[in-house]
Scaffold this motif. Structure first.
Motif, PDB file in Angstrom:
ATOM      1  N   PRO A 127      73.199  38.426  20.660  1.00  0.00           N
ATOM      2  CA  PRO A 127      73.674  39.828  20.807  1.00  0.00           C
ATOM      3  C   PRO A 127      74.818  40.495  20.382  1.00  0.00           C
ATOM      4  O   PRO A 127      74.954  41.496  20.049  1.00  0.00           O
ATOM      5  N   ALA A 128      75.816  39.470  20.274  1.00  0.00           N
ATOM      6  CA  ALA A 128      77.156  39.920  20.091  1.00  0.00           C
ATOM      7  C   ALA A 128      77.351  39.921  18.400  1.00  0.00           C
ATOM      8  O   ALA A 128      78.380  40.732  17.902  1.00  0.00           O
ATOM      9  N   ILE A 129      76.488  39.309  17.859  1.00  0.00           N
ATOM     10  CA  ILE A 129      76.811  39.357  16.203  1.00  0.00           C
ATOM     11  C   ILE A 129      75.745  39.992  15.624  1.00  0.00           C
ATOM     12  O   ILE A 129      75.753  40.387  14.269  1.00  0.00           O
ATOM     13  N   VAL A 130      74.504  40.496  16.317  1.00  0.00           N
ATOM     14  CA  VAL A 130      73.425  41.392  15.582  1.00  0.00           C
ATOM     15  C   VAL A 130      74.151  42.736  14.770  1.00  0.00           C
ATOM     16  O   VAL A 130      73.699  42.695  13.677  1.00  0.00           O
ATOM     17  N   PRO A 131      75.066  43.163  15.162  1.00  0.00           N
ATOM     18  CA  PRO A 131      75.712  44.564  14.266  1.00  0.00           C
ATOM     19  C   PRO A 131      76.162  43.993  12.926  1.00  0.00           C
ATOM     20  O   PRO A 131      76.205  44.696  11.882  1.00  0.00           O
ATOM     21  N   LEU A 132      76.549  42.517  12.890  1.00  0.00           N
ATOM     22  CA  LEU A 132      76.970  41.895  11.760  1.00  0.00           C
ATOM     23  C   LEU A 132      76.029  41.552  10.422  1.00  0.00           C
ATOM     24  O   LEU A 132      76.324  41.427   9.445  1.00  0.00           O
ATOM     25  N   LEU A 133      74.773  41.580  11.254  1.00  0.00           N
ATOM     26  CA  LEU A 133      73.619  40.690  10.219  1.00  0.00           C
ATOM     27  C   LEU A 133      73.013  41.829   9.455  1.00  0.00           C
ATOM     28  O   LEU A 133      72.976  42.990  10.056  1.00  0.00           O
TER      29      LEU A 133
END
Length: 160
Positions: A127-133
């Motif tokens: 959930p913390a890295i989804v915006p980066l994918l």
């Protein structure tokens, strides 16, 4: 959901129901998108994630530069398998890990239009890295729990 064996192209516009224990199911029809995307292989240990990550790599998807024998990307598993980093409130290692993995993701996005990774505990930090994918594609691997347990017993009994 649809069983994978021999889907006819005309069927791909419909979503059908398959048993939960089906060995291979599509939750959504295959994407016709050729845009950049990231694959995340998720599943329980001994559940088949290594095989799937290896298959993705053989299909030409960059899965990491320095892979472990389990097809895990050494840049993603710097947490050492310690999911407590992500479940213990205010663990200072979490911010450090997320910062370093953010840099890895940024570099991968620059170098590869399509790439992926396999990490058994990715579900804890995803959930913390989804915006980066970019256009994330999740590959969920399921396996009968009895078979997983038997594989654990076999692994524990194997010398070496």
């Amino acid at each position: 959901m649809r069983n994978c064996p021999n889907p006819r192209p005309t069927e791909l516009d419909e979503i059908e129901t398959a048993p939960v224990n089906s060995p291979c199911s599509l939750i959504f029809p295959p994407s016709k998108v050729t845009a950049p995307r990231t694959y995340c292989v998720l599943g329980v240990p001994r559940g088949g994630t290594t095989m799937v990550a290896g298959m993705l790599e053989r299909l030409g998807i960059f899965m990491g530069q320095q892979l472990t024998p389990d097809r895990e990307d050494s840049e993603f598993i710097t947490h050492g398998g310690n999911f407590g980093i992500f479940t213990v409130r205010n663990d200072p290692r979490q911010a450090s890990y997320l910062k370093s993995i953010g840099a890895v993701i940024g570099a991968r996005n620059q170098r590869h239009s399509v790439w992926g990774w396999k990490d058994p505990i990715a579900v804890f930090y995803l959930p913390a890295i989804v915006p980066l994918l970019r256009n994330p594609h999740y590959v969920f691997i399921t396996r009968d729990l009895g078979a997983v347990a038997q594989r654990e017993v076999t692994e524990a009994a194997t010398p070496g």
